[in-house]
Design an enzyme around this catalytic site. Structure first.
Site, PDB file in Angstrom:
ATOM      1  N   ASP A  97      29.546  25.790 -91.117  1.00  0.00           N
ATOM      2  CA  ASP A  97      30.295  24.579 -91.497  1.00  0.00           C
ATOM      3  C   ASP A  97      29.409  23.564 -92.239  1.00  0.00           C
ATOM      4  O   ASP A  97      28.454  23.050 -91.677  1.00  0.00           O
ATOM      5  CB  ASP A  97      30.826  23.971 -90.188  1.00  0.00           C
ATOM      6  CG  ASP A  97      31.531  22.637 -90.345  1.00  0.00           C
ATOM      7  OD1 ASP A  97      31.671  22.136 -91.469  1.00  0.00           O
ATOM      8  OD2 ASP A  97      31.936  22.087 -89.292  1.00  0.00           O
ATOM      9  N   HIS A 105      32.056  17.261 -87.020  1.00  0.00           N
ATOM     10  CA  HIS A 105      31.247  18.229 -87.757  1.00  0.00           C
ATOM     11  C   HIS A 105      29.759  17.901 -87.630  1.00  0.00           C
ATOM     12  O   HIS A 105      29.353  16.747 -87.782  1.00  0.00           O
ATOM     13  CB  HIS A 105      31.638  18.228 -89.237  1.00  0.00           C
ATOM     14  CG  HIS A 105      33.067  18.598 -89.474  1.00  0.00           C
ATOM     15  ND1 HIS A 105      33.489  19.890 -89.626  1.00  0.00           N
ATOM     16  CD2 HIS A 105      34.178  17.831 -89.570  1.00  0.00           C
ATOM     17  CE1 HIS A 105      34.802  19.916 -89.816  1.00  0.00           C
ATOM     18  NE2 HIS A 105      35.247  18.667 -89.785  1.00  0.00           N
TER      19      HIS A 105
END
Lengths: 560, 560
Positions: free
Chosen positions: A200, A373
């Site tokens: 990610d 994130h």
């Protein structure tokens, strides 16, 4: 690691991102081995400004449609729309079995039921640390912390090697134990030998670590305690970890809690069924009961933190909500990120709430939200844990992928083993070697109402033109036999100028058309296109000169 | 401060913000005493998303038009568009004399010349610490540091007392001495006794101090030195302090410099004429000469840092610039803020530049820009320096004004002397007492092409509808005598669906119209509106059912 001469090894593993590389959203990745296709995630994207009238965007998965009978399964990493939003569309075309964690499956079931698709699809609930096989792929779920519950990374064992796909993740400490990223399992996978890590990249530009959810909790609790009136917390319905914190804070501060809005209610129902949240008996009340309590006894949870104009929060801010009118002393907490593109809508709501007397708490002035994130230090930790042979940044705009790739190089992964791929690239792995090969077609499909893919460049261009200066229809009727004008030119406009100003301007425009048409030779058979072209040109020039606008001009010449 | 019983004291000073309070942009404030009107600033605003097709927005200054003969002068605090952009419009209606610093006057002259207005207006150059009178107002310019040169605060002496209007300002140290905010003079004014301080609220949410321009310089210089290829710096043309730094860095690093784009050229010409920037002889080259130099000998300065689609930078990023093709090793520096609303356009350009091989440096990853507006510590310093009796936050959205008002309270200004006003409010000062009185009408005027104020709610609503699902024109021609349909229904669409899908859909729609019309009683004189209404309704339902879209439907029924 030396290549072994087994028959399986000579078949390449193919990884094909169909969406999510070079953009935020549309996450969809194909894994293909020996003719069997596994799809990871099936996400949507919300339309950008120029996509006028488009409701949502989904990946163009023509490649999957063409190879429909080879699709053996769909795996979902978590329940965010950019990972599951295209699933109903995909399943209509390709009703393959779906594998995900219990929370994700429950939410997907709800969605599919609404679209009458539930009976057509096999849904499989898999828990973290459980494994299952789809053809030659042996998949294990590994708990990943994110701004949802039940998010997972995937360990995908293939005859070509072990691939780790992080899904969306962060690695912070101090949060609810059950939901923390399973670093031990990641470390074990690293020991076992990871051929490639797909990780990610969303926050690859952000230095340091994400704040932990529990630090946010402390700020939230203080804000709730400080409020002398009602407290309204706005957040994403899928942010169950945050919802759990808010329930805890309400319990600690002795407040009644209201869950307002359908998506929050669905989320809360599933979270309670699965045991992620426990609302103490008697604590939850309905929005209609709010009036029976003192202001400082009530905490209201709602959506609308992105400034969505139809949300409950927007109605509260505009003074148009039936049950909730803001009073001095009320506190509104926006516990989410200002997503780029939504800033103006969000600050509009903040200004309105302040005007009505509320105290407003939002990320610009308080640590009231944390990203889901990983920041750079966490991204490095993921590489250290999994020690991959190859590294492939995923989930991000090009700049995010690039910064992530550079970070991998810094950590010591050799440049020739960092695969900076883009959507459609076929990434091959064979005999421990990975390379970017040819490409398949991908792209974006616009969904507008019931139309899927019937809005494209030309339609958007027309909508853009119409949006800027409106349109003018110029109608004339000719006598079929003589070609004489028996009606018009009649002008009719929308979105062009004010009604009161229009009369004069459109009268002049009529004369302009007549002057232009008078100069044409209308004896031939092509008089209609001739008149239409002349009308178009004359009006375009006239409006540009007089008022410097370029409406869409639609000449309409008929013969009767 | 005791009120004295002079005759002047019994006339109130009125301050009327016509724009800029509750919004970023449209700055315009009226000062009125004994029938004489002084206008401070005349700014525009760039249109928001929903203002489709609008070019710019200006304040609705009907109040000034109504009192035209009483307007004695216009004072400009600095040269940004949100302070001078509406001036050409205002001067066309009210050609009052304009007072500003030399740089601002030079830039305004240039603008007015382009619009053929220069000869009609008296422009007066005033330097910082100089004073002048307009009727009962005695005005002194006080140097204010900002992201332009020649910005000033105003000390406005009136018979009712001394008002300080900060204009846009910051107070940081370490920058070019000449351009630093004149804190000594502000302190003297404070000693003299300030009745009211009107102060810039833009960054009232931001803790601490702004970075100094010289710190930015160090980061910029490092980035320039680190580049192995060409360097492109994008910034606002009016940011002369930053331009000066870049020229210095080019000189220090021995690079040739190119100023690319008209607005940068104008800004550089004026800055050099006034002595703000000295480009050493032989250093400046034309963009056409770039090819004659090694890559690492060239520094290019351009605009487009907000992602403007027609800018040189956007063309460079798209590979469509004639002279400049990005190569590996080139560095692009975006030395400006990501203005909310422009984020997607800016990051689109960043992604494209990275894809072409450039190194890109921008505020998300480097301290490459600093705000021109004071942060909270500087706002407090301004209050300490001027020690005003009354405080009025200006220049900001409501949230900024509110946070600024709260800051003033923290600093010790009593709450009843903090005037949280909004556009149109008349703020009165008499006998050392200030209060918010009645209001005058204000608002926003949309400029679209040559039309000023002829685009309003209805037109924007139509444009919005057209932008979302396009439009369908349905035409029928009836025989005047019999009412029989002799042509149509014929359907024509724009921005609705793809051409290939359209045929089928529009054929069905024709049948739908005919079915609807068949059921009407067309014997009366109102057959045209009857048919039009039925067509409208039938098509709306049909399109909503079949494709769930709501195009603008224009029925057009004629009789010949």
């Amino acid at each position: 690691m030396t290549p072994q001469d087994t028959p399986e090894k000579s078949i390449p593993l193919k990884i094909i991102p169909l969406g999510g590389l070079g953009e935020i959203g549309l996450n969809m990745t194909v894994f293909e081995y020996d003719g069997v296709i596994l799809v990871v995630d099936s996400g949507l994207m919300f339309p950008e400004d120029y996509m006028l009238g488009v409701d949502i965007v989904i990946p163009d998965y023509e490649y999957l449609r063409e190879n429909k009978e080879r699709v053996a399964g769909i795996v979902l990493t978590h329940c965010h729309e950019d990972h599951i939003g295209a699933l109903p569309f995909l399943l209509k075309d390709i009703p393959a079995p779906v594998y995900a964690t219990p929370f994700t499956i429950a939410l997907v079931s709800h969605k599919l039921e609404e679209k009458d698709l539930l009976s057509r699809v096999d849904l499989h609930k898999i828990k973290p640390r459980e494994s299952f096989s789809i053809g030659p792929f042996h998949i294990e779920f590994v708990r990943a912390s994110h701004s949802v519950v039940d998010g997972v990374s995937l360990a995908i064992r293939t005859p070509a090697g072990l691939i780790v796909h992080t899904g969306d993740f962060k690695i912070t400490h101090g949060q609810l134990d059950d939901e923390a990223t399973d670093v031990s399992r990641l470390a074990q996978l690293g020991e076992e030998g990871v051929l490639a890590l797909l990780s990610d990249s969303t926050n690859a530009e952000k230095e340091g670590y994400t704040l932990s959810e529990s630090e946010i909790g402390a700020t939230l609790e203080k804000a709730v305690r400080d409020s002398s009136g009602r407290v309204i917390v706005a957040l994403f319905a899928s942010n169950v970890p945050r919802l759990a914190q808010i329930v805890n804070i309400a319990a600690k501060t002795g407040k009644k809690i209201v869950f307002n809005g359908r998506s929050i209610e669905v989320s809360m129902r599933i979270a309670q069924e699965l045991g992620y949240i426990n609302v103490p008996p008697g604590m939850q009340i309905d929005v209609s009961e709010v009036k029976n309590y003192e202001d400082n006894e009530v905490l209201l949870v709602t959506t609308g933190s992105q400034g969505e104009p139809m949300s409950a929060l927007a109605r509260v801010a505009a003074g148009a909500h039936k049950q909730i009118k803001i009073r001095d002393g009320d506190t509104v907490i926006l516990s989410s990120k200002f997503i780029p593109g939504n800033e103006k809508a969000i600050t509009g709501i903040i200004n309105n709430l302040y005007r009505r007397g509320a105290e407003v708490i939002y990320e610009k002035i308080s640590a009231i939200h944390v990203s889901g994130h990983a920041f750079r230090e966490e991204l490095k930790l993921m590489m250290h844990l999994t020690r991959p042979r190859y590294f492939m940044p995923v989930h991000g705009e090009y700049r995010h992928l690039l910064h992530h790739a550079r970070l991998a190089e810094k950590v010591g992964i050799p440049k020739n083993r960092i695969l900076l791929a883009q959507n459609g690239n076929v990434i091959n792995f064979m005999d421990e070697v990975g390379w970017i090969g040819e490409s398949v077609d991908t792209g974006r499909t616009f969904v507008d109402g019931k139309g899927i893919g019937d809005v494209g460049r030309k339609v958007l261009k027309d909508r853009r033109a119409l949006s800027e200066h409106g349109m003018v229809v110029a109608t004339m009727v000719l006598d079929f036999d003589t070609g004489v004008v028996i009606y018009g030119p009649e002008l009719l406009s929308r979105g062009f100028v004010f009604e009161d100003e229009k009369g004069h301007l459109l009268q002049d425009a009529q004369c302009v058309i007549m002057d232009a048409v008078e100069q044409l030779d209308l004896s031939g058979p092509d008089r209609i296109p001739l008149i239409e072209a002349a009308t178009q040109q004359a009006l375009r020039r006239f409006f540009n000169y007089v008022i410097r606008r370029r409406p869409v001009i639609v000449p309409l010449v008929l013969e009767v």
